[in-house]
Scaffold this motif. Structure first.
Motif, PDB file in Angstrom:
ATOM      1  N   GLN A 224       0.822  -1.211   0.000  1.00  0.00           N
ATOM      2  CA  GLN A 224       0.000   0.000   0.000  1.00  0.00           C
ATOM      3  C   GLN A 224       0.857   1.263   0.000  1.00  0.00           C
ATOM      4  OE1 GLN A 224      -2.749  -0.230   3.282  1.00  0.00           O
ATOM      5  NE2 GLN A 224      -3.713  -2.094   2.505  1.00  0.00           N
ATOM      6  N   GLY A 225       2.176   1.091  -0.047  1.00  0.00           N
ATOM      7  CA  GLY A 225       3.062   2.238  -0.162  1.00  0.00           C
ATOM      8  C   GLY A 225       3.681   2.732   1.132  1.00  0.00           C
ATOM      9  N   MET A 226       3.444   2.042   2.242  1.00  0.00           N
ATOM     10  CA  MET A 226       4.050   2.455   3.508  1.00  0.00           C
ATOM     11  C   MET A 226       5.535   2.100   3.492  1.00  0.00           C
ATOM     12  SD  MET A 226       1.412   1.183   6.422  1.00  0.00           S
ATOM     13  CE  MET A 226      -0.346   1.373   6.199  1.00  0.00           C
ATOM     14  N   GLY A 227       6.314   2.865   4.232  1.00  0.00           N
ATOM     15  CA  GLY A 227       7.721   2.518   4.440  1.00  0.00           C
ATOM     16  C   GLY A 227       7.801   1.296   5.348  1.00  0.00           C
ATOM     17  N   ARG A 228       8.975   0.686   5.416  1.00  0.00           N
ATOM     18  CA  ARG A 228       9.127  -0.548   6.200  1.00  0.00           C
ATOM     19  C   ARG A 228       8.819  -0.351   7.679  1.00  0.00           C
ATOM     20  NH1 ARG A 228      14.854  -2.199   3.812  1.00  0.00           N
ATOM     21  NH2 ARG A 228      15.014   0.017   4.183  1.00  0.00           N
TER      22      ARG A 228
ATOM     23  N   LYS B  95       6.986   1.980   9.211  1.00  0.00           N
ATOM     24  CA  LYS B  95       5.562   2.262   9.420  1.00  0.00           C
ATOM     25  C   LYS B  95       4.726   1.009   9.173  1.00  0.00           C
ATOM     26  CE  LYS B  95       2.324   5.230  10.348  1.00  0.00           C
ATOM     27  NZ  LYS B  95       2.238   5.831  11.676  1.00  0.00           N
ATOM     28  N   ALA B  96       5.072   0.248   8.124  1.00  0.00           N
ATOM     29  CA  ALA B  96       4.336  -0.976   7.807  1.00  0.00           C
ATOM     30  C   ALA B  96       4.410  -1.968   8.962  1.00  0.00           C
ATOM     31  CB  ALA B  96       4.880  -1.607   6.529  1.00  0.00           C
ATOM     32  N   LEU B  97       5.582  -2.106   9.555  1.00  0.00           N
ATOM     33  CA  LEU B  97       5.744  -3.022  10.685  1.00  0.00           C
ATOM     34  C   LEU B  97       5.012  -2.506  11.911  1.00  0.00           C
ATOM     35  CD1 LEU B  97       6.920  -5.572  11.881  1.00  0.00           C
ATOM     36  CD2 LEU B  97       9.026  -4.300  12.356  1.00  0.00           C
ATOM     37  N   GLN B  98       5.115  -1.213  12.159  1.00  0.00           N
ATOM     38  CA  GLN B  98       4.444  -0.615  13.318  1.00  0.00           C
ATOM     39  C   GLN B  98       2.934  -0.835  13.236  1.00  0.00           C
ATOM     40  OE1 GLN B  98       4.349   3.683  13.443  1.00  0.00           O
ATOM     41  NE2 GLN B  98       4.438   3.673  15.676  1.00  0.00           N
ATOM     42  N   ILE B  99       2.348  -0.569  12.093  1.00  0.00           N
ATOM     43  CA  ILE B  99       0.901  -0.739  11.920  1.00  0.00           C
ATOM     44  C   ILE B  99       0.522  -2.210  12.042  1.00  0.00           C
ATOM     45  CG2 ILE B  99      -1.016  -0.483  10.281  1.00  0.00           C
ATOM     46  CD1 ILE B  99      -0.030   2.169  11.531  1.00  0.00           C
ATOM     47  N   ALA B 100       1.318  -3.099  11.459  1.00  0.00           N
ATOM     48  CA  ALA B 100       1.046  -4.536  11.549  1.00  0.00           C
ATOM     49  C   ALA B 100       1.074  -4.997  13.003  1.00  0.00           C
ATOM     50  CB  ALA B 100       2.056  -5.322  10.720  1.00  0.00           C
ATOM     51  N   GLN B 101       2.056  -4.534  13.758  1.00  0.00           N
ATOM     52  CA  GLN B 101       2.151  -4.905  15.168  1.00  0.00           C
ATOM     53  C   GLN B 101       0.957  -4.380  15.961  1.00  0.00           C
ATOM     54  OE1 GLN B 101       6.020  -3.159  15.833  1.00  0.00           O
ATOM     55  NE2 GLN B 101       6.980  -5.182  15.944  1.00  0.00           N
ATOM     56  N   LYS B 102       0.597  -3.127  15.742  1.00  0.00           N
ATOM     57  CA  LYS B 102      -0.546  -2.553  16.461  1.00  0.00           C
ATOM     58  C   LYS B 102      -1.838  -3.301  16.136  1.00  0.00           C
ATOM     59  CE  LYS B 102       1.082   2.137  17.182  1.00  0.00           C
ATOM     60  NZ  LYS B 102       0.851   3.568  16.925  1.00  0.00           N
ATOM     61  N   ASN B 103      -2.040  -3.592  14.846  1.00  0.00           N
ATOM     62  CA  ASN B 103      -3.242  -4.322  14.448  1.00  0.00           C
ATOM     63  C   ASN B 103      -3.271  -5.708  15.068  1.00  0.00           C
ATOM     64  OD1 ASN B 103      -4.158  -2.199  12.906  1.00  0.00           O
ATOM     65  ND2 ASN B 103      -3.425  -3.039  10.969  1.00  0.00           N
ATOM     66  N   TRP B 104      -2.130  -6.391  15.053  1.00  0.00           N
ATOM     67  CA  TRP B 104      -2.066  -7.737  15.620  1.00  0.00           C
ATOM     68  C   TRP B 104      -2.379  -7.711  17.110  1.00  0.00           C
ATOM     69  CZ3 TRP B 104      -0.442 -10.977  19.218  1.00  0.00           C
ATOM     70  CH2 TRP B 104      -0.554 -12.332  18.951  1.00  0.00           C
ATOM     71  N   LEU B 105      -1.779  -6.758  17.823  1.00  0.00           N
ATOM     72  CA  LEU B 105      -2.002  -6.666  19.265  1.00  0.00           C
ATOM     73  C   LEU B 105      -3.455  -6.337  19.598  1.00  0.00           C
ATOM     74  CD1 LEU B 105       1.286  -4.889  20.350  1.00  0.00           C
ATOM     75  CD2 LEU B 105       0.592  -7.236  20.886  1.00  0.00           C
ATOM     76  N   GLN B 106      -4.096  -5.484  18.799  1.00  0.00           N
ATOM     77  CA  GLN B 106      -5.504  -5.164  19.024  1.00  0.00           C
ATOM     78  C   GLN B 106      -6.380  -6.394  18.824  1.00  0.00           C
ATOM     79  OE1 GLN B 106      -6.299  -1.901  16.379  1.00  0.00           O
ATOM     80  NE2 GLN B 106      -5.534  -0.369  17.818  1.00  0.00           N
ATOM     81  N   GLN B 107      -6.072  -7.193  17.814  1.00  0.00           N
ATOM     82  CA  GLN B 107      -6.859  -8.387  17.524  1.00  0.00           C
ATOM     83  C   GLN B 107      -6.641  -9.489  18.553  1.00  0.00           C
ATOM     84  OE1 GLN B 107      -5.755  -9.532  13.570  1.00  0.00           O
ATOM     85  NE2 GLN B 107      -6.663  -7.723  12.627  1.00  0.00           N
ATOM     86  N   HIS B 108      -5.502  -9.485  19.219  1.00  0.00           N
ATOM     87  CA  HIS B 108      -5.163 -10.564  20.137  1.00  0.00           C
ATOM     88  C   HIS B 108      -4.953 -10.075  21.567  1.00  0.00           C
ATOM     89  CE1 HIS B 108      -4.138 -12.092  16.129  1.00  0.00           C
ATOM     90  NE2 HIS B 108      -4.494 -13.249  16.617  1.00  0.00           N
ATOM     91  N   SER B 109      -5.535  -8.949  21.923  1.00  0.00           N
ATOM     92  CA  SER B 109      -5.344  -8.418  23.272  1.00  0.00           C
ATOM     93  C   SER B 109      -5.889  -9.411  24.297  1.00  0.00           C
ATOM     94  CB  SER B 109      -6.018  -7.057  23.430  1.00  0.00           C
ATOM     95  OG  SER B 109      -7.411  -7.175  23.264  1.00  0.00           O
ATOM     96  N   GLY B 110      -5.148  -9.589  25.352  1.00  0.00           N
ATOM     97  CA  GLY B 110      -5.528 -10.542  26.384  1.00  0.00           C
ATOM     98  C   GLY B 110      -5.132 -11.967  26.059  1.00  0.00           C
ATOM     99  N   ASN B 111      -4.556 -12.181  24.897  1.00  0.00           N
ATOM    100  CA  ASN B 111      -4.164 -13.510  24.453  1.00  0.00           C
ATOM    101  C   ASN B 111      -2.641 -13.564  24.420  1.00  0.00           C
ATOM    102  OD1 ASN B 111      -3.621 -15.873  23.082  1.00  0.00           O
ATOM    103  ND2 ASN B 111      -5.011 -15.455  21.399  1.00  0.00           N
TER     104      ASN B 111
END
Length: 56
Positions: free
Chosen positions: A25-29, A31-47
């Motif tokens: 989608q054009g993000m730098g490396r 930023k892409a990793l930061q967003i991926a990590q945040k999204n993953w943590l939100q989806q798996h919070s408490g897990n």
């Protein structure tokens, strides 16, 4: 991308998949990793099945 410790394959696959989607989608490396990590943590919070915990 590489890891210096053992990680859970399924969790890592989800994270890396999102990372590469973000890159396409054009993000730098960083930023892409930061967003991926945040999204993953939100989806798996408490897990504790995230890449750093692994399934032993």
């Amino acid at each position: 991308m590489a890891s210096l410790w053992q990680v859970d394959d399924q969790s890592t696959a989800e994270l890396i998949s999102q990372f590469y989607q973000n890159l396409r989608q054009g993000m730098g490396r960083a930023k892409a990793l930061q967003i991926a990590q945040k999204n993953w943590l939100q989806q798996h919070s408490g897990n504790q099945n995230h890449p750093g915990f692994g399934q032993h």
